[in-house]
Scaffold this motif. Structure first.
Motif, mmCIF file in Angstrom:
data_model
loop_
_atom_site.group_PDB
_atom_site.id
_atom_site.type_symbol
_atom_site.label_atom_id
_atom_site.label_comp_id
_atom_site.label_asym_id
_atom_site.label_seq_id
_atom_site.Cartn_x
_atom_site.Cartn_y
_atom_site.Cartn_z
ATOM 1 N N ALA A 1 -47.934 -12.339 -16.552
ATOM 2 C CA ALA A 1 -49.352 -11.987 -16.436
ATOM 3 C C ALA A 1 -50.227 -13.238 -16.307
ATOM 4 O O ALA A 1 -51.186 -13.258 -15.527
ATOM 5 C CB ALA A 1 -49.780 -11.150 -17.640
ATOM 6 N N SER A 2 -49.884 -14.282 -17.037
ATOM 7 C CA SER A 2 -50.695 -15.496 -16.969
ATOM 8 C C SER A 2 -50.625 -16.125 -15.578
ATOM 9 O O SER A 2 -51.646 -16.533 -15.013
ATOM 10 C CB SER A 2 -50.231 -16.493 -18.030
ATOM 11 N N ALA A 3 -49.427 -16.202 -15.017
ATOM 12 C CA ALA A 3 -49.281 -16.773 -13.666
ATOM 13 C C ALA A 3 -50.012 -15.923 -12.636
ATOM 14 O O ALA A 3 -50.674 -16.445 -11.725
ATOM 15 C CB ALA A 3 -47.799 -16.894 -13.300
ATOM 16 N N ALA A 4 -49.918 -14.582 -12.768
ATOM 17 C CA ALA A 4 -50.643 -13.700 -11.841
ATOM 18 C C ALA A 4 -52.149 -13.896 -11.997
ATOM 19 O O ALA A 4 -52.896 -13.922 -11.013
ATOM 20 C CB ALA A 4 -50.252 -12.246 -12.108
ATOM 21 N N GLY A 5 -52.585 -14.047 -13.237
ATOM 22 C CA GLY A 5 -54.013 -14.257 -13.500
ATOM 23 C C GLY A 5 -54.511 -15.560 -12.899
ATOM 24 O O GLY A 5 -55.598 -15.619 -12.311
ATOM 25 N N LEU A 6 -53.703 -16.622 -13.022
ATOM 26 C CA LEU A 6 -54.089 -17.904 -12.424
ATOM 27 C C LEU A 6 -54.179 -17.775 -10.905
ATOM 28 O O LEU A 6 -55.114 -18.279 -10.271
ATOM 29 C CB LEU A 6 -53.074 -18.987 -12.812
ATOM 30 N N PHE A 7 -53.216 -17.049 -10.331
ATOM 31 C CA PHE A 7 -53.253 -16.838 -8.877
ATOM 32 C C PHE A 7 -54.550 -16.122 -8.472
ATOM 33 O O PHE A 7 -55.189 -16.482 -7.476
ATOM 34 C CB PHE A 7 -52.034 -16.021 -8.428
ATOM 35 N N LEU A 8 -54.954 -15.156 -9.259
ATOM 36 C CA LEU A 8 -56.196 -14.424 -8.956
ATOM 37 C C LEU A 8 -57.440 -15.297 -9.141
ATOM 38 O O LEU A 8 -58.415 -15.155 -8.400
ATOM 39 C CB LEU A 8 -56.299 -13.171 -9.832
ATOM 40 N N CYS A 9 -57.394 -16.197 -10.114
ATOM 41 C CA CYS A 9 -58.514 -17.145 -10.264
ATOM 42 C C CYS A 9 -58.641 -17.991 -8.998
ATOM 43 O O CYS A 9 -59.741 -18.270 -8.519
ATOM 44 C CB CYS A 9 -58.293 -18.072 -11.456
ATOM 45 N N ARG A 10 -57.494 -18.395 -8.474
ATOM 46 C CA ARG A 10 -57.499 -19.280 -7.297
ATOM 47 C C ARG A 10 -57.760 -18.538 -6.006
ATOM 48 O O ARG A 10 -58.144 -19.140 -5.005
ATOM 49 C CB ARG A 10 -56.142 -20.003 -7.203
ATOM 50 N N HIS A 11 -57.467 -17.238 -5.990
ATOM 51 C CA HIS A 11 -57.639 -16.424 -4.782
ATOM 52 C C HIS A 11 -58.461 -15.186 -5.112
ATOM 53 O O HIS A 11 -57.942 -14.066 -5.110
ATOM 54 C CB HIS A 11 -56.273 -16.017 -4.209
ATOM 55 N N PRO A 12 -59.750 -15.376 -5.395
ATOM 56 C CA PRO A 12 -60.571 -14.256 -5.860
ATOM 57 C C PRO A 12 -60.748 -13.164 -4.812
ATOM 58 O O PRO A 12 -61.126 -12.036 -5.159
ATOM 59 C CB PRO A 12 -61.915 -14.910 -6.221
ATOM 60 N N ALA A 13 -60.470 -13.474 -3.552
ATOM 61 C CA ALA A 13 -60.688 -12.474 -2.503
ATOM 62 C C ALA A 13 -59.520 -11.496 -2.375
ATOM 63 O O ALA A 13 -59.597 -10.517 -1.619
ATOM 64 C CB ALA A 13 -60.933 -13.170 -1.163
ATOM 65 N N LEU A 14 -58.432 -11.730 -3.097
ATOM 66 C CA LEU A 14 -57.279 -10.826 -3.017
ATOM 67 C C LEU A 14 -57.711 -9.405 -3.404
ATOM 68 O O LEU A 14 -58.352 -9.212 -4.435
ATOM 69 C CB LEU A 14 -56.182 -11.328 -3.968
ATOM 70 N N PRO A 15 -57.357 -8.399 -2.570
ATOM 71 C CA PRO A 15 -57.849 -7.042 -2.820
ATOM 72 C C PRO A 15 -57.112 -6.347 -3.963
ATOM 73 O O PRO A 15 -56.222 -5.526 -3.746
ATOM 74 C CB PRO A 15 -57.595 -6.339 -1.486
ATOM 75 N N VAL A 16 -57.485 -6.700 -5.175
ATOM 76 C CA VAL A 16 -56.852 -6.145 -6.371
ATOM 77 C C VAL A 16 -57.897 -5.325 -7.120
ATOM 78 O O VAL A 16 -59.075 -5.707 -7.150
ATOM 79 C CB VAL A 16 -56.317 -7.280 -7.267
ATOM 80 N N ASP A 17 -57.485 -4.239 -7.699
ATOM 81 C CA ASP A 17 -58.378 -3.430 -8.527
ATOM 82 C C ASP A 17 -59.086 -4.336 -9.545
ATOM 83 O O ASP A 17 -58.425 -5.094 -10.258
ATOM 84 C CB ASP A 17 -57.535 -2.365 -9.261
ATOM 85 N N PRO A 18 -60.423 -4.270 -9.605
ATOM 86 C CA PRO A 18 -61.164 -5.208 -10.461
ATOM 87 C C PRO A 18 -60.735 -5.150 -11.927
ATOM 88 O O PRO A 18 -60.669 -6.198 -12.597
ATOM 89 C CB PRO A 18 -62.620 -4.764 -10.316
#
Lengths: 335, 335
Positions: free
Chosen positions: A170-187
């Motif tokens: 979860a932490s690695a996925a979260g870091l990826f989302l911090c770096r790629h905020p435009a990824l179309p993931v449920d908010p």
């Protein structure tokens, strides 16, 4: 307000108030050359330290100063949890760039205080200095464990079961989302995963239970599962066989990994900072340990077994193929 | 050899060997999540931490890595000495730039080990991280003092004599010489003064004697005499009258100050890092304290008296004029 308007003494005074969540043991906390604590002879004292450097361990682009404070405490408490102990007293050094504002430092300390209060940690002192380029935070944590009860990395025996206390990645996925905020993931999912990275929680209660239950080796997963397995195996002089299908990976992590085009197992093995506990248990104790954790509302998952050292560190992939476990934890100085 | 060739694990292994100078108390030192120490219930534990940032607290232009290591230990031991205690266990965090070489870090650790051995300090753990711009070192030191025997800043009483343990200003003069190597000073003198700045010594033996002798307040002079006097006066709710003529200033310091066109008193009052002890003693104890220190080969000089708070912090200049003491210690964030 800029730092130079407040001055060092003003800043220290500002930071020194209301820092004791367990005042009974504190003869003297912040405000002298050293903290003075009255200890108990029947306990072992635990001491751990972690340095967090801006741009390396956190980024103020996506972490708020409160979150940086929370994380600073949690990563240290996690080390104490991994010994089976409890945290008690901390000293904090802050290296502050000139651009730091007092509001920012107040927020940082708000996060530190919040997490310290939650884990029962006294902030008993510290040092505040100038760091021209980057915010640098060092926390040293003193904790206790009943004499004889610390859980080392070196106690794993052949035949022991290998467990983790929760979902990984979860932490690695979260870091990826911090770096790629435009990824179309449920908010809601994105928020949850980012928080796993930005506001990690130390598994203190689980660590205490596991120490009491007689687990043989324990480590917190701060550097990826593979790196921590390697550390336990090296310290214990054993090997391990871990089954991919048994490793608990949050489905939300899989979803983000799919979007990112990444193998979620890589995040689990090499992405650091899940701060779950990795531990080993003799087969006869495995049942009782599972029951105890479940009764306390804590999860655990058996992911494999300890094998003889000569067999190496092995990963059984989902299809049944056995491959060497790639120990690629986060290495600050790798080329 | 560059750092990335060795890798983090290699570096930690390299740094973990031979770090225990008092192994009997250490259940587990470097190499686990936290150090495990067996403590004694009749003692108070002291905990202090100091962060040193390259370009702020030291410069590799004139300090060797060995000297940086020595200084890192000494500044922390000095804090323990100022409490009247003795140092025992330390954890060290290193933030390392990529340009660092393994040889440089070995040398840094050689200095740390040398000083740790001299003061009886175990290095029981630490953290090693990347710091992109500057070398950052944080040392946290755990020490002890007999229960009830710690000397605080807050115990000075009106009428107490004020003492320092040695000549002052040498560190500031040494720093000036580092910055102005062309100044025509006798090379032996220059070497001696530079070493006072680069390889300071903590006054551990004196601190122990003074704690046993019942001094009322104590501080180490890390931020200039004026700043430390201010801290003791503020913590004790008193004022002070200090006589310029009584302040011990090394003649070599005066000679360098003359060449530099600086008032040596400014170096003493505002130049930090002499690491002598500043302490207060009730008049009836002053004689016995002087005798005890002298018998142990330690110096001390009475520089003034504690006066009521309302009178302020005063300096009697050489000509007899009394002026407010300018408390201009080193302030990292002053504008």
């Amino acid at each position: 307000m800029k730092l130079h308007e407040l001055g060092e003494f003003g800043l220290i005074k500002r930071l020194s108030g209301d820092l004791l969540s367990r005042p009974a043991e504190v003869i003297r906390g912040a405000g002298d050359d050293a903290a003075v604590l009255q200890l108990d002879g029947s306990l072992w004292t635990l001491l751990t330290t972690d340095m967090l450097v801006e741009g390396v361990h956190f980024s103020l682009e996506w972490a708020s100063p409160v979150q940086v404070g929370i994380k600073t405490v949690a990563v240290n408490v996690s080390d104490i949890a991994a010994m089976g102990g409890w945290p008690a007293h901390a000293v904090i050094s802050l290296g502050l760039p000139e651009r730091s504002t007092v509001e920012e430092i107040d927020e940082l300390y708000r996060g530190i205080r919040q997490a310290a209060g939650e884990y029962g940690v006294n902030i008993v002192g510290g040092d505040t200095v100038k760091s021209p380029d980057r915010l640098v935070i060092n926390l040293t944590l003193l904790g206790y464990v009943e004499a004889g009860r610390a859980v080392f990395r070196s106690g794993a025996g052949v035949g022991d079961r290998i467990y983790v206390t929760g979902g990984l990645g979860a932490s690695a996925a979260g870091l990826f989302l911090c770096r790629h905020p435009a990824l179309p993931v449920d908010p809601a999912v994105a928020t949850c995963l980012r928080r796993a990275h930005l506001e990690p929680r130390a598994r203190l209660a689980a660590g205490r239970l596991l120490s009491a239950a007689g687990v043989t080796a324990m480590d917190d997963i701060s550097d990826g599962l593979a790196g921590e397995l390697m550390e336990i195996c090296r310290a214990s002089g054993v090997g391990c066989l871990v089954r991919e299908e048994a490793i608990p990976v949050d489905p939300r992590v899989r979803a983000v990994a799919d979007l990112a085009g990444v193998d979620p197992l890589q995040w689990v093995l090499s992405g650091g900072e899940d701060f779950e506990l990795l531990f080993t248990v003799p087969p006869g104790l495995a049942g009782p340990v599972e029951v105890k954790l479940a009764a306390a509302g804590e999860n655990c998952y058996c992911i494999g077994e300890v094998i003889p050292s000569g067999s190496g560190l092995l990963l059984e992939r989902a299809g049944g193929r056995v491959v060497p476990l790639q120990a690629r934890g986060y290495d600050h100085f790798a080329g």
